[in-house]
Design a protein around this motif. Sequence first.
Motif, PDB file in Angstrom:
ATOM      1  N   GLY A  78      -3.971   3.929  -1.889  1.00 33.45           N
ATOM      2  CA  GLY A  78      -5.414   2.817  -1.861  1.00 33.45           C
ATOM      3  C   GLY A  78      -5.378   1.277  -1.641  1.00 33.45           C
ATOM      4  N   GLY A  79      -5.654  -0.022  -0.660  1.00 37.23           N
ATOM      5  CA  GLY A  79      -5.737  -0.881  -0.747  1.00 37.23           C
ATOM      6  C   GLY A  79      -6.139  -2.410   0.088  1.00 37.23           C
ATOM      7  N   VAL A  80      -6.858  -2.956   0.116  1.00 40.34           N
ATOM      8  CA  VAL A  80      -7.114  -3.954   1.143  1.00 40.34           C
ATOM      9  C   VAL A  80      -5.555  -4.773   1.678  1.00 40.34           C
ATOM     10  N   HIS A  81      -5.017  -4.894   2.715  1.00 38.94           N
ATOM     11  CA  HIS A  81      -4.035  -5.675   2.949  1.00 38.94           C
ATOM     12  C   HIS A  81      -4.858  -7.314   1.952  1.00 38.94           C
ATOM     13  N   PRO A  82      -3.509  -8.367   2.166  1.00 41.44           N
ATOM     14  CA  PRO A  82      -4.608  -9.333   1.916  1.00 41.44           C
ATOM     15  C   PRO A  82      -5.152 -10.217   3.179  1.00 41.44           C
ATOM     16  N   THR A  83      -4.410  -9.730   3.634  1.00 40.71           N
ATOM     17  CA  THR A  83      -4.811 -10.683   5.656  1.00 40.71           C
ATOM     18  C   THR A  83      -6.327 -10.241   6.225  1.00 40.71           C
ATOM     19  N   ALA A  84      -7.039  -8.461   5.203  1.00 35.42           N
ATOM     20  CA  ALA A  84      -8.023  -7.807   5.612  1.00 35.42           C
ATOM     21  C   ALA A  84      -9.102  -9.235   5.095  1.00 35.42           C
ATOM     22  N   VAL A 108     -18.746  -1.324   1.080  1.00 32.36           N
ATOM     23  CA  VAL A 108     -18.561  -0.130   0.281  1.00 32.36           C
ATOM     24  C   VAL A 108     -17.105   0.248   0.103  1.00 32.36           C
ATOM     25  N   LEU A 109     -16.372   0.722   0.053  1.00 30.67           N
ATOM     26  CA  LEU A 109     -15.161   1.556   0.177  1.00 30.67           C
ATOM     27  C   LEU A 109     -14.988   2.133  -1.081  1.00 30.67           C
ATOM     28  N   GLY A 110     -14.469   3.424  -0.402  1.00 29.46           N
ATOM     29  CA  GLY A 110     -14.163   4.269  -1.731  1.00 29.46           C
ATOM     30  C   GLY A 110     -12.840   4.704  -1.683  1.00 29.46           C
ATOM     31  N   ALA A 111     -12.612   5.538  -3.261  1.00 34.61           N
ATOM     32  CA  ALA A 111     -11.137   5.425  -4.162  1.00 34.61           C
ATOM     33  C   ALA A 111     -10.155   5.643  -2.704  1.00 34.61           C
ATOM     34  N   ASP A 112      -8.977   5.187  -3.345  1.00 35.47           N
ATOM     35  CA  ASP A 112      -8.046   5.179  -2.501  1.00 35.47           C
ATOM     36  C   ASP A 112      -8.415   5.039  -0.915  1.00 35.47           C
ATOM     37  N   MET A 145       0.726  -1.343   0.196  1.00 33.05           N
ATOM     38  CA  MET A 145       0.119  -0.195   0.192  1.00 33.05           C
ATOM     39  C   MET A 145       0.559   1.026   0.521  1.00 33.05           C
ATOM     40  N   LEU A 146       1.836   1.137  -0.361  1.00 31.42           N
ATOM     41  CA  LEU A 146       3.159   2.194  -0.418  1.00 31.42           C
ATOM     42  C   LEU A 146       3.211   1.768  -1.884  1.00 31.42           C
ATOM     43  N   ASP A 147       3.596   3.184  -2.864  1.00 32.33           N
ATOM     44  CA  ASP A 147       3.886   3.539  -3.575  1.00 32.33           C
ATOM     45  C   ASP A 147       5.347   3.640  -3.705  1.00 32.33           C
ATOM     46  N   ALA A 148       6.239   3.419  -5.130  1.00 33.30           N
ATOM     47  CA  ALA A 148       7.706   3.023  -4.893  1.00 33.30           C
ATOM     48  C   ALA A 148       8.403   4.700  -4.753  1.00 33.30           C
ATOM     49  N   SER A 149       8.150   5.419  -4.123  1.00 32.10           N
ATOM     50  CA  SER A 149       8.082   6.470  -3.377  1.00 32.10           C
ATOM     51  C   SER A 149       7.727   6.736  -2.235  1.00 32.10           C
TER      52      SER A 149
END
Length: 101
Positions: free
Chosen positions: A10-16, A23-27, A1-5
């Motif tokens: 946004g994102g859901v961790h695989p263990t969540a 309903v999840l909004g953007a980012d 959920m961190l980009d290269a910088s």
Amino acid sequence: MLDASGAVQGGVHPTAIVDDGAVLGADVVVGPYSVIGPDVRVGAGTHIGPHVLIERDTSVGESCRIFKGAVLGTDPQDLKYQGEYSELVVGDRTVVRESRP
């Protein structure tokens, strides 16, 4: 959920666990081992930390921060509560800290 910088994306961790009825909004970021239940709406840009429970019937606004171990959307603690329908509405840009013993 961190980009290269190193910026949070946004994102859901695989263990969540996110219920199909949520309903999840953007980012939106959902951290490790968090559980998002049915009839939960999370606004854009909200960051949900690890080990958070948002059980049901809850609306979280945009750009909120929910920290490790927080519990939202469970039965009210009011002694008059008899099981009737209730919901939780959290406004935009709210910060929710972890529970304390």
